[in-house]
Write a protein that holds these residues in place. Structure first.
Motif, mmCIF file in Angstrom:
data_model
loop_
_atom_site.group_PDB
_atom_site.id
_atom_site.type_symbol
_atom_site.label_atom_id
_atom_site.label_comp_id
_atom_site.label_asym_id
_atom_site.label_seq_id
_atom_site.Cartn_x
_atom_site.Cartn_y
_atom_site.Cartn_z
ATOM 1 N N LEU A 1 0.511 -10.732 8.012
ATOM 2 C CA LEU A 1 1.228 -9.609 8.596
ATOM 3 C C LEU A 1 2.574 -9.368 7.925
ATOM 4 O O LEU A 1 3.164 -8.286 8.073
ATOM 5 C CB LEU A 1 1.456 -9.848 10.093
ATOM 6 N N THR A 2 3.049 -10.357 7.198
ATOM 7 C CA THR A 2 4.369 -10.254 6.555
ATOM 8 C C THR A 2 4.288 -9.878 5.078
ATOM 9 O O THR A 2 5.321 -9.712 4.425
ATOM 10 C CB THR A 2 5.121 -11.585 6.693
ATOM 11 N N ASP A 3 3.066 -9.712 4.562
ATOM 12 C CA ASP A 3 2.894 -9.368 3.145
ATOM 13 C C ASP A 3 2.876 -7.845 2.979
ATOM 14 O O ASP A 3 2.074 -7.158 3.620
ATOM 15 C CB ASP A 3 1.591 -9.971 2.617
ATOM 16 N N PHE A 4 3.737 -7.346 2.107
ATOM 17 C CA PHE A 4 3.881 -5.895 1.934
ATOM 18 C C PHE A 4 2.552 -5.243 1.572
ATOM 19 O O PHE A 4 2.119 -4.285 2.226
ATOM 20 C CB PHE A 4 4.925 -5.598 0.852
ATOM 21 N N ASP A 5 1.899 -5.723 0.522
ATOM 22 C CA ASP A 5 0.677 -5.077 0.035
ATOM 23 C C ASP A 5 -0.432 -5.122 1.077
ATOM 24 O O ASP A 5 -1.176 -4.145 1.248
ATOM 25 C CB ASP A 5 0.207 -5.730 -1.257
ATOM 26 N N THR A 6 -0.560 -6.248 1.774
ATOM 27 C CA THR A 6 -1.615 -6.392 2.784
ATOM 28 C C THR A 6 -1.427 -5.379 3.906
ATOM 29 O O THR A 6 -2.375 -4.690 4.317
ATOM 30 C CB THR A 6 -1.615 -7.818 3.356
ATOM 31 N N VAL A 7 -0.200 -5.280 4.418
ATOM 32 C CA VAL A 7 0.076 -4.348 5.513
ATOM 33 C C VAL A 7 -0.070 -2.909 5.039
ATOM 34 O O VAL A 7 -0.667 -2.064 5.742
ATOM 35 C CB VAL A 7 1.482 -4.598 6.086
ATOM 36 N N TYR A 8 0.411 -2.620 3.844
ATOM 37 C CA TYR A 8 0.343 -1.251 3.331
ATOM 38 C C TYR A 8 -1.111 -0.802 3.131
ATOM 39 O O TYR A 8 -1.503 0.297 3.556
ATOM 40 C CB TYR A 8 1.117 -1.144 2.021
ATOM 41 N N GLU A 9 -1.919 -1.635 2.496
ATOM 42 C CA GLU A 9 -3.320 -1.270 2.248
ATOM 43 C C GLU A 9 -4.092 -1.126 3.551
ATOM 44 O O GLU A 9 -4.930 -0.238 3.700
ATOM 45 C CB GLU A 9 -3.992 -2.312 1.349
ATOM 46 N N PHE A 10 -3.804 -2.000 4.518
ATOM 47 C CA PHE A 10 -4.441 -1.891 5.829
ATOM 48 C C PHE A 10 -4.054 -0.579 6.501
ATOM 49 O O PHE A 10 -4.904 0.147 7.037
ATOM 50 C CB PHE A 10 -4.021 -3.080 6.698
ATOM 51 N N GLY A 11 -2.775 -0.255 6.469
ATOM 52 C CA GLY A 11 -2.282 0.914 7.174
ATOM 53 C C GLY A 11 -2.775 2.232 6.616
ATOM 54 O O GLY A 11 -2.889 3.222 7.359
ATOM 55 N N LYS A 12 -3.072 2.269 5.320
ATOM 56 C CA LYS A 12 -3.525 3.524 4.696
ATOM 57 C C LYS A 12 -4.857 4.004 5.281
ATOM 58 O O LYS A 12 -5.182 5.190 5.183
ATOM 59 C CB LYS A 12 -3.660 3.338 3.183
ATOM 60 N N LYS A 13 -5.616 3.107 5.895
ATOM 61 C CA LYS A 13 -6.925 3.470 6.443
ATOM 62 C C LYS A 13 -6.837 3.919 7.903
ATOM 63 O O LYS A 13 -7.874 4.210 8.506
ATOM 64 C CB LYS A 13 -7.871 2.280 6.339
ATOM 65 N N CYS A 14 -5.629 3.967 8.453
ATOM 66 C CA CYS A 14 -5.460 4.256 9.876
ATOM 67 C C CYS A 14 -4.712 5.576 10.091
ATOM 68 O O CYS A 14 -3.969 6.029 9.235
ATOM 69 C CB CYS A 14 -4.682 3.115 10.550
#
Length: 379
Positions: free
Chosen positions: A56-69
């Motif tokens: 949850l604290t990794d920029f790329d992980t959160v960003y890529e997840f959020g783009k699908k929502c």
């Protein structure tokens, strides 16, 4: 509103018990929930429409997840707010807003915010390290809190004597006056994009003596109407000054001379609102969804007096979880058990909760304590 019924995805950062209960509420409105959580077997893993394992604290992980929502919300504050801000800048709705999460992530910023906005809170001083704590021995007794990373009772030390100063945290934090309070209460407040604001009735909390976690909760709080009204107005002021959209739990002290002081806040569904599922006209989970989806806020009145019992892992037990006393507890009228789907237990881990409802408040408290003694989470 019609758009919520088809192909509308809410992403939640965190897949614990709060996310689990949000999924249960979202199902009523055909809202698809995507979950991001670092644990493969998180409580939400098998309930979400889509589950992503990641930090949850990794920029790329959160960003890529959020783009699908279509919209992002949280069930825990320890998230990457830079990624959330980028998503917000690109048109993804993020509630609560990244700037609000960033402020609340740091208790030092929280306390300064209360001071600047005229929100009543305990007197405090900022400290940088353990040496700095020792320099403020004149403030004893005091409470040393970490600025960041404290959670569920961790990151808090009560310092009463000169000898206790050795326990001071060697990281930036605060020293806060130890308040001689009469009660600890919580008010949950919601605000939507249309600036509609609504509070739940104040609840009273009793904490575990060593784990610093809520052990019992009673609703409504046994306080004077003037205190209840004051607490409600303070909660409204906090969420309005934050300009926040979403659900905010405002934990407060009621002092022996009748003051109401803000202790801490949490910008999400909260342990002090679990009982609303059975005991209030609108649950905190539906209210959170209403607030972030721009829907009218629900009526928050209590249907019936209630108590909430946290089911914590038994001290001395670590391993695959087993539940004792469940059948006996479920045989008691007005008892509702919620287990969180956590496969393993450890001392004081939140494994579930029980809501008790009863029109007789004396019997309500008696039953809550009986349930606490009956149900044990062991390994």
């Amino acid at each position: 509103m019609a758009g919520f019924y088809q192909d509308f995805t809410v992403g939640i950062l965190g897949g614990g018990q709060l996310g689990r209960m949000l999924i249960q509420a979202a199902t009523d409105w055909n809202v698809d929930i995507h979950i991001l959580d670092p644990a493969e077997n998180a409580p939400c893993a098998h309930l979400a429409k889509e589950f992503t394992q990641g930090a949850l604290t990794d920029f790329d992980t959160v960003y890529e997840f959020g783009k699908k929502c279509d919209l992002i919300t949280i069930e825990i504050e320890n998230v990457n707010t830079q990624a959330l801000q980028k998503l917000s800048d690109e048109g993804v709705k993020v509630f609560p807003q990244p700037k609000v999460i960033s402020l609340i992530q740091d208790k030092r910023l929280q306390k300064q915010f209360y001071l600047e906005k005229g929100i009543p809170t305990a007197p405090f001083v900022l400290v940088e390290n353990a040496d700095d704590v020792r320099k403020h021995s004149y403030r004893l007794p005091t409470v040393n809190k970490l600025g960041r990373a404290g959670y569920d009772g961790r990151g808090v030390q009560v310092l009463r004597t000169e000898e206790d100063l050795a326990k001071g945290f060697d990281d930036p934090g605060i020293l806060e006056d130890l308040i001689d309070f009469d009660k600890e209460i919580s008010v949950i407040v919601a605000r939507n994009e249309h600036r509609e604001v609504s509070t739940f009735p104040a609840v009273e909390m009793a904490f575990h003596p060593t784990a610093n976690l809520v052990e019992f909760l009673f609703s409504p709080a046994q306080i004077e109407d003037t205190i209840a009204n004051q607490a409600s107005e303070i909660a409204k002021k906090v969420i309005t000054e934050l300009d926040m959209v979403g659900l905010l739990a405002v934990e407060m002290f009621v002092t022996k001379d009748g003051q109401v002081l803000v202790n801490e806040v949490a910008p999400r569904p909260h342990n002090s609102g679990h009982q609303t599922i059975e005991a209030n006209i609108t649950s905190q989970y539906h209210q959170h969804l209403r607030s972030i989806l721009g829907l009218p806020l629900g009526h928050t009145a209590s249907r019936v007096p209630s108590a909430m019992v946290n089911l914590l892992g038994e001290d001395g037990h670590t391993g695959m979880a087993r539940v004792e006393g469940l059948e006996e507890a479920l045989a008691i009228p007005g008892v509702y058990v919620h287990l969180y789907g956590k496969k393993t237990t450890k001392p004081f881990r939140k494994m579930g909760h029980v809501t008790v409802v009863d029109t007789d408040e004396a019997n309500l408290r008696k039953t809550a304590r009986k349930v606490k003694d009956l149900i044990r989470i062991i390994a």
